[in-house]
Design a protein around this motif. Sequence first.
Motif, PDB file in Angstrom:
ATOM      1  N   ARG A   1       0.827  -1.200   0.000  1.00 12.49           N
ATOM      2  CA  ARG A   1       0.000   0.000   0.000  1.00 12.49           C
ATOM      3  C   ARG A   1       0.868   1.259   0.000  1.00 12.49           C
ATOM      4  O   ARG A   1       2.090   1.198   0.101  1.00 12.49           O
ATOM      5  CB  ARG A   1      -0.907   0.000   1.234  1.00 12.49           C
ATOM      6  N   GLU A   2       0.200   2.409  -0.081  1.00 12.67           N
ATOM      7  CA  GLU A   2       0.909   3.685  -0.110  1.00 12.67           C
ATOM      8  C   GLU A   2       1.782   3.885   1.127  1.00 12.67           C
ATOM      9  O   GLU A   2       2.828   4.530   1.065  1.00 12.67           O
ATOM     10  CB  GLU A   2      -0.097   4.841  -0.207  1.00 12.67           C
ATOM     11  N   ASP A   3       1.359   3.328   2.276  1.00 14.88           N
ATOM     12  CA  ASP A   3       2.124   3.501   3.508  1.00 14.88           C
ATOM     13  C   ASP A   3       3.181   2.417   3.696  1.00 14.88           C
ATOM     14  O   ASP A   3       3.710   2.237   4.793  1.00 14.88           O
ATOM     15  CB  ASP A   3       1.189   3.542   4.719  1.00 14.88           C
ATOM     16  N   ALA A   4       3.477   1.653   2.634  1.00 15.26           N
ATOM     17  CA  ALA A   4       4.520   0.618   2.617  1.00 15.26           C
ATOM     18  C   ALA A   4       4.144  -0.628   3.407  1.00 15.26           C
ATOM     19  O   ALA A   4       5.003  -1.457   3.706  1.00 15.26           O
ATOM     20  CB  ALA A   4       5.855   1.176   3.113  1.00 15.26           C
ATOM     21  N   THR A   5       2.859  -0.812   3.711  1.00 19.43           N
ATOM     22  CA  THR A   5       2.443  -1.982   4.474  1.00 19.43           C
ATOM     23  C   THR A   5       1.619  -2.942   3.615  1.00 19.43           C
ATOM     24  O   THR A   5       1.084  -2.565   2.568  1.00 19.43           O
ATOM     25  CB  THR A   5       1.594  -1.587   5.698  1.00 19.43           C
ATOM     26  N   ILE A   6       1.548  -4.174   4.096  1.00 24.11           N
ATOM     27  CA  ILE A   6       0.661  -5.182   3.509  1.00 24.11           C
ATOM     28  C   ILE A   6      -0.101  -5.827   4.642  1.00 24.11           C
ATOM     29  O   ILE A   6       0.493  -6.276   5.638  1.00 24.11           O
ATOM     30  CB  ILE A   6       1.440  -6.280   2.761  1.00 24.11           C
ATOM     31  N   ASP A   7      -1.407  -5.880   4.533  1.00 27.05           N
ATOM     32  CA  ASP A   7      -2.240  -6.596   5.487  1.00 27.05           C
ATOM     33  C   ASP A   7      -2.200  -8.075   5.128  1.00 27.05           C
ATOM     34  O   ASP A   7      -2.661  -8.467   4.056  1.00 27.05           O
ATOM     35  CB  ASP A   7      -3.671  -6.068   5.449  1.00 27.05           C
ATOM     36  N   ALA A   8      -1.639  -8.900   6.003  1.00 24.00           N
ATOM     37  CA  ALA A   8      -1.456 -10.311   5.673  1.00 24.00           C
ATOM     38  C   ALA A   8      -2.780 -11.023   5.442  1.00 24.00           C
ATOM     39  O   ALA A   8      -2.874 -11.907   4.579  1.00 24.00           O
ATOM     40  CB  ALA A   8      -0.675 -11.008   6.786  1.00 24.00           C
ATOM     41  N   GLY A   9      -3.808 -10.652   6.211  1.00 25.69           N
ATOM     42  CA  GLY A   9      -5.107 -11.287   6.013  1.00 25.69           C
ATOM     43  C   GLY A   9      -5.627 -11.053   4.612  1.00 25.69           C
ATOM     44  O   GLY A   9      -6.127 -11.967   3.942  1.00 25.69           O
ATOM     45  N   GLU A  10      -5.507  -9.816   4.127  1.00 26.08           N
ATOM     46  CA  GLU A  10      -5.934  -9.488   2.771  1.00 26.08           C
ATOM     47  C   GLU A  10      -5.051 -10.204   1.754  1.00 26.08           C
ATOM     48  O   GLU A  10      -5.545 -10.699   0.726  1.00 26.08           O
ATOM     49  CB  GLU A  10      -5.854  -7.976   2.573  1.00 26.08           C
ATOM     50  N   LEU A  11      -3.764 -10.286   2.045  1.00 28.30           N
ATOM     51  CA  LEU A  11      -2.826 -10.965   1.150  1.00 28.30           C
ATOM     52  C   LEU A  11      -3.204 -12.436   0.978  1.00 28.30           C
ATOM     53  O   LEU A  11      -3.283 -12.942  -0.149  1.00 28.30           O
ATOM     54  CB  LEU A  11      -1.406 -10.854   1.701  1.00 28.30           C
ATOM     55  N   TYR A  12      -3.473 -13.130   2.068  1.00 30.18           N
ATOM     56  CA  TYR A  12      -3.841 -14.542   1.989  1.00 30.18           C
ATOM     57  C   TYR A  12      -5.161 -14.729   1.257  1.00 30.18           C
ATOM     58  O   TYR A  12      -5.336 -15.679   0.487  1.00 30.18           O
ATOM     59  CB  TYR A  12      -3.927 -15.150   3.398  1.00 30.18           C
ATOM     60  N   THR A  13      -6.103 -13.825   1.493  1.00 31.56           N
ATOM     61  CA  THR A  13      -7.413 -13.939   0.836  1.00 31.56           C
ATOM     62  C   THR A  13      -7.278 -13.816  -0.678  1.00 31.56           C
ATOM     63  O   THR A  13      -7.845 -14.610  -1.443  1.00 31.56           O
ATOM     64  CB  THR A  13      -8.366 -12.847   1.358  1.00 31.56           C
TER      65      THR A  13
END
Length: 295
Positions: free
Chosen positions: A20-32
Amino acid sequence: MVEKHSIEVTTRTLVESMVREDATIDAGELYTVANALGMTDQQVRLCIRRLVADGQFTQHGRGRKAVLHATTATMSALAPDAEFVRYMFDQDRGAADWDGCWHLVAFAIPETARAARDAMRDGIVRLGGAPIQGGLYVSANAWEPHLDALTAELDVADHVTTFTTADLHVGGTDAPRRIAARLWPLDDIAARHRRLLDFARRTLRRLRTADLTDTELLTATIELAAEFTRAMEPDPLLPPQLLPQPWAGTKARRVVAECWSLLVAAETPAPPRLFRAYAEVISDVIVHAGHQQVS
């Protein structure tokens, strides 16, 4: 249920695309999203471990509740090259006509600097250059600022010569279109664009007719970006005057632009960084085209 496609998205590409723009990845969203693309949780875990071990990401938390943080270097490396994307669309709409000038670079980097020599060659090819003979490459575009940056980065300016000419003969011909067909793998590049066009048309139909979930929209975004990148990376962005007509890339990019305009309108929550970067460029294309609809 998410519609399955034949688009090849590697686990690493997926992870990098989800930043994302803030350099993060939500792992739950990634796995989904990974599951929607047919990937297993184990594939994702192994990929995350490799990226963390390589120092490209840090991880806070475990499993689907984790948050990944891309390093500054990773964010810089992952930035889509908006300049080249914008230029290809300018070419498509006739706003970047060719002036008939060929741009050449020659280099003779000594064996003692083999790593720099290899990096120079790879960088020239990434910029769309084609080899004429050993150490001599040509482009139809004004690439000198990019070459200057490359030679400065590699500290090889003393071994590099750049020049331009409107009088180029290759393999016994001076016909520009024949030279282009001889030097660049246009059949392969066109095939990639036809594949992109096929997928973009299917995506456009889904976006126009289906009520997609946020996960489906995000999956479509990543698949479209992956296929767009697959077609874009080997494309030297030759001007229309040097390409077979009609050129498959022109139609493919028009349909991609229409898909992107619909994805922007869908306002996917917390879109990935690549979505924003491509969207800004392609939104300009839509404006220039007068919001022309493509079937």
